[in-house]
Motif scaffolding. Structure first.
Motif, PDB file in Angstrom:
ATOM      1  N   ALA A 219       0.831  -1.211   0.000  1.00 40.61           N
ATOM      2  CA  ALA A 219       0.000   0.000   0.000  1.00 40.61           C
ATOM      3  C   ALA A 219       0.862   1.257   0.000  1.00 40.61           C
ATOM      4  O   ALA A 219       0.350   2.368   0.131  1.00 40.61           O
ATOM      5  N   LEU A 220       2.175   1.070  -0.123  1.00 45.45           N
ATOM      6  CA  LEU A 220       3.160   2.157  -0.180  1.00 45.45           C
ATOM      7  C   LEU A 220       3.255   2.930   1.131  1.00 45.45           C
ATOM      8  O   LEU A 220       3.562   4.126   1.141  1.00 45.45           O
ATOM      9  N   ASN A 221       3.001   2.239   2.233  1.00 43.57           N
ATOM     10  CA  ASN A 221       3.253   2.815   3.553  1.00 43.57           C
ATOM     11  C   ASN A 221       4.646   2.417   3.999  1.00 43.57           C
ATOM     12  O   ASN A 221       5.055   1.266   3.823  1.00 43.57           O
ATOM     13  N   ASP A 222       5.373   3.362   4.570  1.00 46.09           N
ATOM     14  CA  ASP A 222       6.727   3.097   5.054  1.00 46.09           C
ATOM     15  C   ASP A 222       6.746   3.040   6.573  1.00 46.09           C
ATOM     16  O   ASP A 222       6.146   3.889   7.240  1.00 46.09           O
ATOM     17  N   TYR A 223       7.470   2.064   7.089  1.00 46.59           N
ATOM     18  CA  TYR A 223       7.651   1.915   8.530  1.00 46.59           C
ATOM     19  C   TYR A 223       9.142   1.843   8.833  1.00 46.59           C
ATOM     20  O   TYR A 223       9.874   1.109   8.157  1.00 46.59           O
ATOM     21  N   TRP A 224       9.540   2.609   9.839  1.00 42.91           N
ATOM     22  CA  TRP A 224      10.950   2.697  10.200  1.00 42.91           C
ATOM     23  C   TRP A 224      11.178   2.165  11.607  1.00 42.91           C
ATOM     24  O   TRP A 224      10.320   2.274  12.476  1.00 42.91           O
ATOM     25  N   GLY A 225      12.374   1.651  11.806  1.00 39.72           N
ATOM     26  CA  GLY A 225      12.791   1.282  13.139  1.00 39.72           C
ATOM     27  C   GLY A 225      13.377   2.479  13.860  1.00 39.72           C
ATOM     28  O   GLY A 225      13.439   3.580  13.318  1.00 39.72           O
ATOM     29  N   GLN A 226      13.854   2.243  15.078  1.00 40.61           N
ATOM     30  CA  GLN A 226      14.381   3.319  15.897  1.00 40.61           C
ATOM     31  C   GLN A 226      15.848   3.614  15.592  1.00 40.61           C
ATOM     32  O   GLN A 226      16.387   4.629  16.049  1.00 40.61           O
ATOM     33  N   GLY A 227      16.498   2.731  14.863  1.00 46.90           N
ATOM     34  CA  GLY A 227      17.893   2.927  14.483  1.00 46.90           C
ATOM     35  C   GLY A 227      18.868   2.242  15.423  1.00 46.90           C
ATOM     36  O   GLY A 227      18.572   1.992  16.598  1.00 46.90           O
ATOM     37  N   THR A 228      20.041   1.928  14.891  1.00 45.08           N
ATOM     38  CA  THR A 228      21.120   1.350  15.681  1.00 45.08           C
ATOM     39  C   THR A 228      22.423   2.049  15.297  1.00 45.08           C
ATOM     40  O   THR A 228      22.708   2.250  14.120  1.00 45.08           O
ATOM     41  N   GLN A 229      23.203   2.429  16.300  1.00 45.83           N
ATOM     42  CA  GLN A 229      24.417   3.222  16.065  1.00 45.83           C
ATOM     43  C   GLN A 229      25.575   2.320  15.631  1.00 45.83           C
ATOM     44  O   GLN A 229      25.873   1.311  16.283  1.00 45.83           O
ATOM     45  N   VAL A 230      26.240   2.724  14.558  1.00 42.91           N
ATOM     46  CA  VAL A 230      27.470   2.078  14.111  1.00 42.91           C
ATOM     47  C   VAL A 230      28.577   3.130  14.146  1.00 42.91           C
ATOM     48  O   VAL A 230      28.446   4.191  13.536  1.00 42.91           O
ATOM     49  N   THR A 231      29.637   2.820  14.869  1.00 46.77           N
ATOM     50  CA  THR A 231      30.771   3.732  14.970  1.00 46.77           C
ATOM     51  C   THR A 231      32.038   3.000  14.532  1.00 46.77           C
ATOM     52  O   THR A 231      32.359   1.933  15.077  1.00 46.77           O
ATOM     53  N   VAL A 232      32.708   3.556  13.538  1.00 51.45           N
ATOM     54  CA  VAL A 232      33.943   2.966  13.024  1.00 51.45           C
ATOM     55  C   VAL A 232      35.093   3.894  13.399  1.00 51.45           C
ATOM     56  O   VAL A 232      35.206   5.002  12.878  1.00 51.45           O
ATOM     57  N   SER A 233      35.907   3.428  14.311  1.00 51.96           N
ATOM     58  CA  SER A 233      36.973   4.282  14.833  1.00 51.96           C
ATOM     59  C   SER A 233      38.067   3.431  15.463  1.00 51.96           C
ATOM     60  O   SER A 233      37.792   2.367  16.020  1.00 51.96           O
ATOM     61  N   SER A 234      39.286   3.920  15.361  1.00 50.71           N
ATOM     62  CA  SER A 234      40.401   3.234  16.015  1.00 50.71           C
ATOM     63  C   SER A 234      40.636   3.813  17.407  1.00 50.71           C
ATOM     64  O   SER A 234      41.520   3.344  18.127  1.00 50.71           O
TER      65      SER A 234
END
Length: 116
Positions: free
Chosen positions: A101-116
């Motif tokens: 039906a062309l409805n979009d649903y999103w999650g709350q997100g998850t953090q990705v951090t790339v660092s040394s």
């Protein structure tokens, strides 16, 4: 209403790998499309990858050859395998479900951090 929950983010060194997961409340194979987006600090949310209902996959140029999107019918789960991670991959990653039906649903997100 479709529930979408991401997990799997974290801190990883450059060159490392992470696998993100996205669990949905409906069958992951029942949607028109499922995909991953990301948003870095101070930037707009951007497209990363998607799977269309028939199974075809598409990727942003910036992640081609490094990221792989896949889905598991039995677990109602969408995955994003991320290899050869770079500092510029640092962002909050979001899962999006698009229904027929062309409805979009999103999650709350998850953090990705790339660092040394």
């Amino acid at each position: 209403q479709v529930q979408v929950v991401e997990s799997g983010g974290g801190l990883v060194q450059p060159g490392g790998s992470l696998r993100l997961s996205c669990v949905t409340s409906g069958s992951i194979f029942s949607f028109k499309a499922v995909g991953w987006y990301r948003q870095a600090p101070g930037k707009q949310r951007e497209y990363v990858a998607e799977i269309i209902s028939g199974g075809s996959t598409n990727y942003a140029e910036s992640v081609k050859g490094r990221f792989t999107i896949s889905r598991d019918r039995g677990k109602n789960t969408l995955y994003l395998q991320m290899n050869s991670l770079k500092p510029e991959d640092t962002a909050v990653y979001y899962c999006k479900v698009r229904t027929w039906a062309l409805n979009d649903y999103w999650g709350q997100g998850t953090q990705v951090t790339v660092s040394s």
